[in-house]
Enzyme design. Structure first.
Site, PDB file in Angstrom:
ATOM      1  CG  ASP A  36      -2.408   0.218   0.905  1.00  0.00           C
ATOM      2  OD1 ASP A  36      -2.766   0.971   0.141  1.00  0.00           O
ATOM      3  OD2 ASP A  36      -3.226  -0.544   1.390  1.00  0.00           O
ATOM      4  CG  ASP A  54      -5.219   4.972   0.790  1.00  0.00           C
ATOM      5  OD1 ASP A  54      -6.241   4.244   0.888  1.00  0.00           O
ATOM      6  OD2 ASP A  54      -5.161   6.384   1.493  1.00  0.00           O
ATOM      7  CD  GLU A 106      -9.067   4.187  -1.744  1.00  0.00           C
ATOM      8  OE1 GLU A 106     -10.027   3.427  -1.071  1.00  0.00           O
ATOM      9  OE2 GLU A 106      -8.020   4.697  -1.364  1.00  0.00           O
ATOM     10  CG  HIS A 121      -8.850  -2.253   3.674  1.00  0.00           C
ATOM     11  ND1 HIS A 121      -8.551  -2.302   2.330  1.00  0.00           N
ATOM     12  CD2 HIS A 121      -8.490  -1.063   4.081  1.00  0.00           C
ATOM     13  CE1 HIS A 121      -8.151  -1.059   1.931  1.00  0.00           C
ATOM     14  NE2 HIS A 121      -8.060  -0.323   3.264  1.00  0.00           N
ATOM     15  CG  ASP A 122     -11.221   1.116   2.837  1.00  0.00           C
ATOM     16  OD1 ASP A 122     -11.191   1.093   4.102  1.00  0.00           O
ATOM     17  OD2 ASP A 122     -10.827   1.723   2.159  1.00  0.00           O
TER      18      ASP A 122
END
Length: 582
Positions: A124, A226, A280, A354-355
């Site tokens: 990430d 991210d 993202e 994870h979100d």
């Protein structure tokens, strides 16, 4: 020009396509187009040192399991030094491993062991913001004369009230926080403990690129970026047009110089290392995605979006009796629109991470008798669509939402600060908790369910977040040798995808678009044709996709028995998935 490291990349990187900086088309082979990515949330995967928190040694101990899934790469959520205001997305040292996860030696071993199993490693990249405990910010907030003051974005108090900017996580909603020592406000699109970096400053970009080279020189294979669409800001902070961006956040993804920065990053780091990149795409629309991923633009390999969550959370059923709590027609149109929108680029496909809450709980059913069928149906979807699938750990077991009912059970900053904000506003906190039980991010962050022992085999001590109570029956050990398990089906579906190259690179065409229960599409390429029919409802359903099925071969299906197709009508049982080879 920023200097580029000349250190040799690892053997896996040497296999990558040399055309990273050239113009290609959407059928040009690349390892990341053929790969299945497996996302690991390190805090919740495996605890090796009995502190209740997952760690790098724990991941290493489970790499054989990951390899045996048939996946090709692992994406690790942040493992860098962090005070964990947002579980690692607030980084205090980009070149250090968080002690709770282990040491740099542990990380190096993880990369070696993963590569030994032909698994690539993606990290990430969190560069929209840092932690407020990062040395840069500690210096910046001490004085306007600090050499790091301009590493961040400020509004001087003498200029009056800062212009309206909203925050994702701040209890008050504002993206500005007053800092007394500098008599100025700093910008934070996320929590106040995550100050935004000033990408207008070339020193900031140079530091970021050097940091990226540091990890690539260690042998990693790429980055998941991210909130990368948020990095560009106009430092004059003009008033934003609420008629264009009623929520403000969509304006954040259209900042000035955004594509200039991504092109520079590609030129300085991504292209020289021939490394993989996926962004993202926070607040990016389908009409904008090609600007990020068209090969000729030399920016990113892929960009993933939030379209599925937006449809699931923001649409109503297509009619009474569909037994689907959202619009399947809207979901089909959304995926079809994004598939076309990438142009000569390449799509990213996912339903859970994870979100997001667990995909079986949101797009299938976690009720007994339906959980396994719907989990298999969703796996069929992700592994037969055009694009690279990103798979979240535990979904191969059909792990489901835990559905916390008390705010004290939650760890997530988004849920906790949202609750505080509602308290301050006099809102309905009980309604909020009922909503979070379905959509809260902690639903996906509960510890991985390895076996039926205490704490699901994740740890020998109480974990940082509660284990889902269903772990005695939903766990990897129980499914490992069950030929009809969700785990076995996932492995079969991954193998099917890999064995049919034309399924990966072939075209996608939506069929029976107005069907309210069935998602059907045609994948075609290299003289091969595959018809995929998926019942997203808990009722029997019919679809008339078009092609004659009399001579079709059933190549993949999620029920233990299935009738041979005939004519043009397909009858599907609840959550049934069938792939026909025409």
């Amino acid at each position: 020009m920023i200097k580029t490291s000349r250190k040799k990349a690892g053997a896996l990187r040497d296999e990558r396509s040399a055309a990273r900086t050239g113009v290609s088309n959407d059928t040009e082979p690349a390892w990341w187009k053929e790969a299945v990515f497996y996302q690991i949330y390190p805090r919740s995967f495996q605890d090796s040192d009995r502190d209740g928190v997952g760690d790098l040694r724990g991941i290493v101990s489970r790499l054989d399991y990951v390899r045996d899934l048939g996946v090709d790469a692992i994406w690790l959520n942040p493992v860098f030094a962090s005070p964990n205001a947002d579980n690692g997305y607030d980084i205090s040292d980009y070149r250090a491993i968080s002690p709770e996860y282990g040491t740099m030696e542990d990380f190096d071993r993880l990369v070696r062991e993963a590569h030994a199993r032909s698994l690539r490693v993606v990290l990430d990249l969190v560069v929209n913001h840092t932690s407020d405990e990062h040395p840069w910010f500690l210096s910046a907030r001490s004085s306007r004369r600090s050499p790091y003051y301009d590493f961040y974005l400020w509004w001087a108090a003498e200029r009056g009230t800062p212009p309206l900017r909203q925050s994702h996580f701040d209890p008050a909603g504002t993206a500005w926080r007053y800092n007394p020592p500098t008599d100025s406000y700093y910008l934070h699109y996320f929590s106040a403990r995550q100050p935004d970096l000033n990408w207008n400053n070339p020193r900031v970009r140079s530091e970021i690129y050097d940091m990226m080279r540091f990890w690539l020189d260690k042998g990693i294979d790429g980055f998941r970026m991210d909130s990368i669409s948020y990095i560009a800001k106009d430092p004059s902070f003009p008033e934003l047009d609420r008629t264009v961006c009623p929520d403000l956040f969509s304006c954040y993804a259209r900042g000035p110089r955004l594509h200039e920065y991504l092109h520079e990053m590609n030129r300085e780091v991504l292209a020289p290392y021939r490394c993989f990149s996926v962004g993202e795409g926070s607040a990016v629309t389908s009409g904008e995605v090609a600007r990020f991923v068209e090969p000729g633009r030399q920016e990113l390999d892929m960009l993933y979006h939030f379209g599925a969550a937006e449809v699931r959370n923001g649409t109503t059923p297509d009619g009474e009796g569909t037994d689907i709590p959202y619009s399947l027609i809207a979901l089909k149109r959304m995926f079809t629109r994004w598939d076309a929108a990438v142009g000569q680029g390449w799509p990213a496909i996912y339903l859970g991470n994870h979100d997001q809450p667990r995909m079986v709980s949101r797009f299938g059913s976690d009720e007994p008798g339906l959980r396994e069928l719907s989990a298999k149906m969703l796996a069929t979807f992700l592994l037969t669509m055009r694009g690279t699938p990103f798979w979240y750990m535990g979904d191969e077991l059909g792990m489901a939402n835990i559905r916390f009912h008390r705010i004290d059970d939650y760890d997530d900053i988004d849920t906790r600060n949202g609750y505080i904000r509602l308290q301050h506003e006099g809102g309905d906190t009980q309604l909020f908790l009922r909503e979070q039980a379905e959509v809260g991010r902690d639903n996906a962050r509960t510890p991985f369910q390895w076996n039926p022992t205490t704490y699901a085999g994740f740890s020998e001590v109480r974990p940082w977040l509660c284990v889902n109570p269903d772990y005695p029956r939903v766990n990897a050990a129980a499914q490992e040798h069950d030929a009809h398990s969700v785990l076995a089906y996932f492995r079969t579906a991954v193998t099917f995808r890999k064995q049919h190259r034309n399924l990966i690179y072939g075209s996608y065409r939506l069929l029976d678009a107005d069907n309210k229960r069935v998602y059907a599409y045609l994948r075609e390429g290299g003289g091969e044709r595959y018809l995929v029919a998926l019942n997203f409802s808990r009722r029997n359903a019919l679809t008339l996709p078009g092609p004659e099925l009399g001579g079709a071969r059933i190549a993949l299906h999620n029920y233990p028995d299935i009738a041979a197709p005939a004519g043009r009508v397909i009858e599907l049982r609840p959550f049934e998935a069938v792939v026909f080879e025409l």
